[in-house]
Scaffold this motif. Structure first.
Motif, mmCIF file in Angstrom:
data_model
loop_
_atom_site.group_PDB
_atom_site.id
_atom_site.type_symbol
_atom_site.label_atom_id
_atom_site.label_comp_id
_atom_site.label_asym_id
_atom_site.label_seq_id
_atom_site.Cartn_x
_atom_site.Cartn_y
_atom_site.Cartn_z
ATOM 1 N N ALA A 146 0.893 -1.318 0.004
ATOM 2 C CA ALA A 146 -0.003 0.070 -0.127
ATOM 3 C C ALA A 146 0.957 1.334 -0.035
ATOM 4 O O ALA A 146 0.699 2.385 -0.630
ATOM 5 C CB ALA A 146 -0.846 0.014 1.328
ATOM 6 N N TRP A 147 1.992 1.236 0.657
ATOM 7 C CA TRP A 147 2.791 2.367 0.903
ATOM 8 C C TRP A 147 3.398 2.714 -0.838
ATOM 9 O O TRP A 147 3.330 3.679 -1.257
ATOM 10 C CB TRP A 147 4.125 2.293 1.468
ATOM 11 N N ILE A 148 4.046 1.689 -1.330
ATOM 12 C CA ILE A 148 4.426 1.978 -2.615
ATOM 13 C C ILE A 148 3.430 2.269 -3.507
ATOM 14 O O ILE A 148 3.536 2.957 -4.702
ATOM 15 C CB ILE A 148 5.219 0.491 -3.383
ATOM 16 N N ASP A 149 2.021 1.740 -3.446
ATOM 17 C CA ASP A 149 1.040 1.950 -4.465
ATOM 18 C C ASP A 149 0.663 3.380 -4.176
ATOM 19 O O ASP A 149 0.120 4.109 -5.214
ATOM 20 C CB ASP A 149 -0.321 0.926 -3.987
ATOM 21 N N ASN A 150 0.748 4.115 -3.207
ATOM 22 C CA ASN A 150 0.525 5.630 -2.933
ATOM 23 C C ASN A 150 1.627 6.516 -3.481
ATOM 24 O O ASN A 150 1.508 7.452 -3.612
ATOM 25 C CB ASN A 150 0.255 5.652 -1.452
ATOM 26 N N ILE A 151 2.743 5.959 -3.904
ATOM 27 C CA ILE A 151 3.855 6.522 -4.404
ATOM 28 C C ILE A 151 3.385 6.966 -5.984
ATOM 29 O O ILE A 151 3.183 5.854 -6.808
ATOM 30 C CB ILE A 151 5.142 6.153 -4.431
ATOM 31 N N GLU A 152 3.497 8.131 -6.463
ATOM 32 C CA GLU A 152 3.060 8.331 -8.034
ATOM 33 C C GLU A 152 4.058 7.824 -9.044
ATOM 34 O O GLU A 152 3.944 7.233 -9.960
ATOM 35 C CB GLU A 152 2.652 9.627 -8.352
ATOM 36 N N ALA A 153 5.441 7.922 -8.688
ATOM 37 C CA ALA A 153 6.711 7.418 -9.215
ATOM 38 C C ALA A 153 7.100 6.132 -9.042
ATOM 39 O O ALA A 153 7.295 5.828 -7.872
ATOM 40 C CB ALA A 153 7.876 8.669 -9.195
ATOM 41 N N HIS A 154 7.242 5.506 -10.021
ATOM 42 C CA HIS A 154 7.529 3.934 -9.665
ATOM 43 C C HIS A 154 8.780 3.471 -10.369
ATOM 44 O O HIS A 154 8.798 2.716 -11.298
ATOM 45 C CB HIS A 154 6.531 2.948 -9.819
#
Length: 220
Positions: free
Chosen positions: A165-173
């Motif tokens: 969930a933390w990573i999913d909330n980050i726009e840049a991947h």
């Protein structure tokens, strides 16, 4: 003219504050102590976050280059539109109760990009949630309103420390991306048994007995 005068007045106040700050604290020992304290707190916070991320990473399993069996799923009817599902996966057996006419399974995926991917890190997955859906809109609406259609996460990770969930909330991947696989709208059938095959592109339920085959025919 008005804004020029205001700018001069504000600038004078700023200069006065700067003079007072230098007059009473010109040695800046307090500032160095404050900066050091904040750096230590930031390092401690980073250590805690990395520790929580490491704890959550152990729930993920590597995705094989080719589709492979990652578990089995079976259903037994225990009441009117009530089923007991037994899910066997990398973390062991999980038994859950679901209600409805259809079943869905969600899988969370971590995909590596950039340097981690070039170094050979393999995408990973974990089984996220198994839930039921009603065909009748009224039943589904009532179930959604009462919160009965959402079952606890299969991995039992609370949202406040959920790495995916933390990573999913980050726009840049650029390095790590949160992706998901879903199997949706397959009829619930008493006695149906499925093999779950997962590969780099998705999740596929494979029927293991006549009941599961009949369910898939209704799905198609």
């Amino acid at each position: 003219m008005q804004y020029l005068v205001l700018a001069v007045l504000v600038g004078c106040v700023a200069l006065l504050l700067a003079v007072l700050a230098l007059r009473f604290g010109w040695r800046l020992r307090w500032l160095l102590g404050w900066l050091k304290g904040n750096v230590l707190l930031a390092l401690l916070a980073a250590a805690v976050m990395l520790g929580l991320a490491a704890w959550d990473l152990q729930n993920f399993t590597e995705i094989e280059p080719r589709a492979a069996t990652v578990g089995t799923l079976s259903f037994n009817k225990v009441g009117n539109q009530q089923y007991e599902a037994v899910l066997t996966g990398p973390q062991g057996n999980e038994t859950v109760r679901i209600a409805g006419d259809l079943w869905e399974l969600e899988v969370e995926v971590l995909r590596w990009h950039g340097l981690p991917g070039a170094l050979g890190l393999v995408d990973g997955y974990r089984l996220h949630r198994l839930l039921g859906r009603y065909l009748a809109l009224e039943q589904q609406h009532d179930s959604s309103a009462n919160g009965r259609e959402l079952l606890p996460n299969l991995h039992s990770t609370p949202p406040w420390r959920d790495l995916w969930a933390w990573i999913d909330n980050i726009e840049a991947h650029r390095l790590l991306e949160a992706d998901a696989f879903e199997v949706r709208f397959i009829p619930l059938t008493d006695g149906a048994q499925f093999s779950l095959e997962l590969g780099p592109t998705g999740l596929t339920p494979v029927p293991l007995n006549p009941a599961a085959t009949a369910a898939m025919k209704r799905f198609n």
